[in-house]
Design a protein around this motif. Sequence first.
Motif, PDB file in Angstrom:
ATOM      1  N   TRP A  77       0.819  -1.223   0.000  1.00  0.00           N
ATOM      2  CA  TRP A  77       0.000   0.000   0.000  1.00  0.00           C
ATOM      3  C   TRP A  77       0.849   1.268   0.000  1.00  0.00           C
ATOM      4  CZ3 TRP A  77       0.629   2.918   4.445  1.00  0.00           C
ATOM      5  CH2 TRP A  77       1.233   2.245   5.535  1.00  0.00           C
ATOM      6  N   ARG A  78       2.097   1.169   0.510  1.00  0.00           N
ATOM      7  CA  ARG A  78       2.956   2.358   0.549  1.00  0.00           C
ATOM      8  C   ARG A  78       3.304   2.876  -0.853  1.00  0.00           C
ATOM      9  NH1 ARG A  78       4.392  -1.225   4.179  1.00  0.00           N
ATOM     10  NH2 ARG A  78       4.585  -0.646   6.373  1.00  0.00           N
ATOM     11  N   MET A  79       3.102   2.018  -1.864  1.00  0.00           N
ATOM     12  CA  MET A  79       3.442   2.382  -3.239  1.00  0.00           C
ATOM     13  C   MET A  79       2.341   3.220  -3.897  1.00  0.00           C
ATOM     14  SD  MET A  79       6.288   0.738  -3.719  1.00  0.00           S
ATOM     15  CE  MET A  79       6.831   0.582  -2.019  1.00  0.00           C
ATOM     16  N   TYR A  80       1.175   3.254  -3.258  1.00  0.00           N
ATOM     17  CA  TYR A  80      -0.001   3.817  -3.951  1.00  0.00           C
ATOM     18  C   TYR A  80      -0.578   4.996  -3.180  1.00  0.00           C
ATOM     19  CZ  TYR A  80       0.739  -0.534  -6.320  1.00  0.00           C
ATOM     20  OH  TYR A  80       1.338  -1.542  -7.010  1.00  0.00           O
ATOM     21  N   LYS A  81      -0.830   6.048  -3.940  1.00  0.00           N
ATOM     22  CA  LYS A  81      -1.307   7.296  -3.321  1.00  0.00           C
ATOM     23  C   LYS A  81      -2.654   7.144  -2.622  1.00  0.00           C
ATOM     24  CE  LYS A  81       0.942  10.513  -6.476  1.00  0.00           C
ATOM     25  NZ  LYS A  81       0.640  11.482  -7.545  1.00  0.00           N
ATOM     26  N   LEU A 105       7.188   8.046   1.096  1.00  0.00           N
ATOM     27  CA  LEU A 105       8.375   8.184   1.966  1.00  0.00           C
ATOM     28  C   LEU A 105       8.210   9.305   2.989  1.00  0.00           C
ATOM     29  CD1 LEU A 105      11.102   7.818  -0.814  1.00  0.00           C
ATOM     30  CD2 LEU A 105      10.601   6.153   1.002  1.00  0.00           C
ATOM     31  N   MET A 106       7.528  10.346   2.565  1.00  0.00           N
ATOM     32  CA  MET A 106       7.327  11.501   3.452  1.00  0.00           C
ATOM     33  C   MET A 106       6.527  11.095   4.684  1.00  0.00           C
ATOM     34  SD  MET A 106       8.272  14.596   3.256  1.00  0.00           S
ATOM     35  CE  MET A 106       8.191  15.353   4.855  1.00  0.00           C
ATOM     36  N   ALA A 107       5.436  10.360   4.455  1.00  0.00           N
ATOM     37  CA  ALA A 107       4.551   9.993   5.561  1.00  0.00           C
ATOM     38  C   ALA A 107       5.104   8.836   6.381  1.00  0.00           C
ATOM     39  CB  ALA A 107       3.173   9.616   5.018  1.00  0.00           C
ATOM     40  N   GLU A 108       5.725   7.889   5.682  1.00  0.00           N
ATOM     41  CA  GLU A 108       6.118   6.656   6.380  1.00  0.00           C
ATOM     42  C   GLU A 108       7.471   6.781   7.077  1.00  0.00           C
ATOM     43  OE1 GLU A 108       3.968   4.461   6.848  1.00  0.00           O
ATOM     44  OE2 GLU A 108       2.542   5.334   5.441  1.00  0.00           O
ATOM     45  N   LEU A 109       8.366   7.646   6.569  1.00  0.00           N
ATOM     46  CA  LEU A 109       9.703   7.727   7.154  1.00  0.00           C
ATOM     47  C   LEU A 109      10.017   9.132   7.675  1.00  0.00           C
ATOM     48  CD1 LEU A 109      11.690   5.612   4.531  1.00  0.00           C
ATOM     49  CD2 LEU A 109      10.745   4.858   6.714  1.00  0.00           C
ATOM     50  N   LEU A 110      10.007  10.109   6.787  1.00  0.00           N
ATOM     51  CA  LEU A 110      10.494  11.430   7.190  1.00  0.00           C
ATOM     52  C   LEU A 110       9.587  12.115   8.204  1.00  0.00           C
ATOM     53  CD1 LEU A 110      11.774  12.559   3.687  1.00  0.00           C
ATOM     54  CD2 LEU A 110      13.155  11.882   5.667  1.00  0.00           C
ATOM     55  N   SER A 111       8.352  11.633   8.336  1.00  0.00           N
ATOM     56  CA  SER A 111       7.444  12.241   9.312  1.00  0.00           C
ATOM     57  C   SER A 111       8.019  12.194  10.725  1.00  0.00           C
ATOM     58  CB  SER A 111       6.099  11.527   9.284  1.00  0.00           C
ATOM     59  OG  SER A 111       6.264  10.163   9.613  1.00  0.00           O
ATOM     60  N   GLU A 129       3.178   4.585  -7.449  1.00  0.00           N
ATOM     61  CA  GLU A 129       2.729   5.972  -7.642  1.00  0.00           C
ATOM     62  C   GLU A 129       3.471   6.933  -6.711  1.00  0.00           C
ATOM     63  OE1 GLU A 129      -1.742   4.206  -8.361  1.00  0.00           O
ATOM     64  OE2 GLU A 129      -1.388   5.583  -6.694  1.00  0.00           O
ATOM     65  N   THR A 130       3.859   6.451  -5.546  1.00  0.00           N
ATOM     66  CA  THR A 130       4.557   7.346  -4.621  1.00  0.00           C
ATOM     67  C   THR A 130       6.028   7.397  -5.028  1.00  0.00           C
ATOM     68  OG1 THR A 130       4.930   5.538  -3.055  1.00  0.00           O
ATOM     69  CG2 THR A 130       2.971   6.893  -2.703  1.00  0.00           C
ATOM     70  N   TYR A 131       6.621   8.559  -4.864  1.00  0.00           N
ATOM     71  CA  TYR A 131       7.994   8.777  -5.334  1.00  0.00           C
ATOM     72  C   TYR A 131       8.997   7.924  -4.563  1.00  0.00           C
ATOM     73  CZ  TYR A 131       6.381  12.927  -7.928  1.00  0.00           C
ATOM     74  OH  TYR A 131       5.765  13.783  -8.786  1.00  0.00           O
ATOM     75  N   ASP A 132      10.034   7.484  -5.283  1.00  0.00           N
ATOM     76  CA  ASP A 132      11.106   6.733  -4.608  1.00  0.00           C
ATOM     77  C   ASP A 132      12.321   7.636  -4.328  1.00  0.00           C
ATOM     78  OD1 ASP A 132      12.217   7.025  -7.107  1.00  0.00           O
ATOM     79  OD2 ASP A 132      12.379   4.882  -7.545  1.00  0.00           O
ATOM     80  N   ASN A 133      12.162   8.911  -4.597  1.00  0.00           N
ATOM     81  CA  ASN A 133      13.253   9.864  -4.371  1.00  0.00           C
ATOM     82  C   ASN A 133      12.614  11.212  -4.067  1.00  0.00           C
ATOM     83  OD1 ASN A 133      15.805  11.003  -4.318  1.00  0.00           O
ATOM     84  ND2 ASN A 133      15.943  11.233  -6.550  1.00  0.00           N
ATOM     85  N   VAL A 134      12.751  11.656  -2.830  1.00  0.00           N
ATOM     86  CA  VAL A 134      12.082  12.913  -2.457  1.00  0.00           C
ATOM     87  C   VAL A 134      13.033  13.834  -1.695  1.00  0.00           C
ATOM     88  CG1 VAL A 134       9.842  11.762  -2.286  1.00  0.00           C
ATOM     89  CG2 VAL A 134      11.180  12.110  -0.215  1.00  0.00           C
ATOM     90  N   PHE A 158      14.768  17.662   4.358  1.00  0.00           N
ATOM     91  CA  PHE A 158      14.356  16.284   4.633  1.00  0.00           C
ATOM     92  C   PHE A 158      14.388  15.517   3.314  1.00  0.00           C
ATOM     93  CE2 PHE A 158      12.308  19.192   7.533  1.00  0.00           C
ATOM     94  CZ  PHE A 158      12.430  18.590   8.775  1.00  0.00           C
ATOM     95  N   GLY A 159      15.169  14.455   3.262  1.00  0.00           N
ATOM     96  CA  GLY A 159      15.258  13.724   2.003  1.00  0.00           C
ATOM     97  C   GLY A 159      15.243  12.223   2.226  1.00  0.00           C
TER      98      GLY A 159
END
Lengths: 317, 401
Positions: free
Chosen positions: B208-212, B218-224, B255-260, B276-277
């Motif tokens: 599910w992390r791959m889909y908007k 990555l922003m929501a799951e890690l960098l948050s 759909e979610t970016y792999d590089n942010v 934040f990257g």
Amino acid sequence: MHPGDLKRFEINGYAQGTTYKVTYYAADSLVTQSQTDSLLAAIDSSVSLYRPASLILKFNHSEKGISVDHHFAVLVKKALEINRETGGLVDITVKPLVDAWGFGANKTTAFPDSAKVKAILKHVGGNKIRLKGEFLYKSDPQVQIDLNGIAQGYTADLLAGLLDKNGIQNYVAEIGGELRIKGHKPDGEPFRIGIEAIDDNDIHPSPLQMVIAPGNAAVTTSGNYRKHLQANGRQISHIIDPKTGYPSQTDVISVTVVAKDGITADGFDNGFVTMGMRQTLDFIAKRGNLAAYIIYKKPNGSIADTATSNFKAIEVK
Amino acid sequence: MERRTFVKSAGLLAGASVLNPSGIFAEAKPAGIVRIGVIGCGDRGKGIIQVLNQLPDKFKVVAICDVLEFRITETRQQNKDAKFAVYADHRGLLDNKDVDAVVISVPLNMHYTIAVDVLNAGKHLYLEKTMTYNIPQALQLVKLVKSKPKQVVQVGHQYRYSPLYYRVKEMINKGYLGDITQIDCRWDRNGNWRRPVPSPELERQINWRMYKQYSGGLMAELLSHQVDFINWAFETHPQQMFATGGIDTYKDGRETYDNVQVMFRYEGLHSMVGNFGATCANAHDGYLFKIKGTLGTISLLTDEGKFYPEKRLLADKGLVDGVTGATRIVWNKEGGSPILPEKTKDGTWYAFNEFYKSVVNGTLPDSNVFTGARTAICVHSANAALYGKMPMAWKPEYNVV
């Protein structure tokens, strides 16, 4: 030789879980890092509690004792002398207590109760070990020793010895805040040694508390607060009183000791923390050949400092 | 708002605690034990159960729920001695009177709906991060939680519950770093960030992390986590949010970016730029978290941290030829000194110890619905900037958090 011919050399390294730094002035690089590193490795393999195959671990696990090497014997002999001089307040057989209170190589989650402390105390005391020739005997298998309190000062002596042997006249050898100093800088100025200030926290770099010019001497410091554990909101000291079996609870926060060599200065400094400020000043006045600077906590909780008169004499104003 | 600003050493905490006599728990049950229902038994849910099992005097997992049968099977296998009540529908779990508090560890898009149901069922809530899937839900949840003052809601930004992160907050507040202007954060990996899928029709449910539709990437799951720490430690939020990124390595239908890369502008006591990257195409930095001030830098991992004073501060020590010190601060080879003497445990362990205290004492957790909403707003604004290719600003209506 003209003073201008002397160059400054610096060796920085990592040993005994801490940093070391040797600064010397000479016409050429007479001592190199590979020499200091191998010297430090030798002492580690003898008395490090963190080195799996060290002699000290072999002794601690032995039934009756073992044959020890030169470094080991020198340290034990000196430690036993200081044990007698301080009436047992400095004691290398304190190790089982250090472990029980969680300051050893393995951490504990609970502090020992009074019965446990009492039981351990049966295996603690200067009379539990005996050095005969190169054999170090223990009175029972549970006796274990910890030379951490004295080994760093001795290591500074060994670094100094290496420099001496290579004809270096002017140097500062430091390991983990324990120093050996000899000579002076090329312009004739003495080496200046700073004493780190005490803050309510132990990480904030703050101005030096005091600067001294001790001449040819050793300087070591023992502190009572960098390494501590917290129990029910109370901090406990990592310096265990070998007579009571409990962490030292004196007014002393730190003691800086100046002596002719590192093994002596380092050998006494932990004991002075346990002794307390007043008794330490009396002890040094009686003994002589030592100088000390003490930071302590007054009964009202404020921090104050004091020094023996011979220490005041080396202060750089 | 924060109830405490000081580190408590959790390592030696005595287990003693007294139940609040006001009777949060009306029924007879083992004294002092909070009975937990876990909704969502993926990796995170199962991991949380393992942590709860390490705290048997505080928690007992009594019920589990997952829409995927094999997850239930896995959870049972990992907890052979446990007797869970098992549910496929979370509403069934919420009807269970033996459940005092609920852990929600489901895909992000379901956080809000399930959280509302939990709160309306009268249970305490530990809600995984990011708090909600979008900003309106965050604001709604704040409103709802305010209307339920007796229920505890903790948001799963667990890392900042570690004594290390409390100590860092304290160091910042005491001014040890001086004037702070730069934050650098990364959370990198070299891998596709996918979970194995036992059968193709489960792709979207498992990855599910791959889909908007389900995730903020990555922003929501890690960098948050790092965004949340900055908000909390500085008691701030960004005013402006810029972002860029793309699907640069794994063109696999995601759909979610792999590089942010996200840039936040903070203004206030410390006016700062936060960077934040995250990338899925290089693992060298891994987790990186640096806070840079005029007096020094803090560099953090999740379980250890170093402090590097600025060179000029060490300069006065350079005037002497040697230093002796009771502190015996050991500078590592790069000139840093450890912030705490030892590594800390996993953040989840501290977070649940605190959740227990909040439930028993009825206090506001440090990672609460307000801080959780603030972080969710940052995450979703950053994603709006990232996917909408335009800068975003903090809006006045967010100030309720």
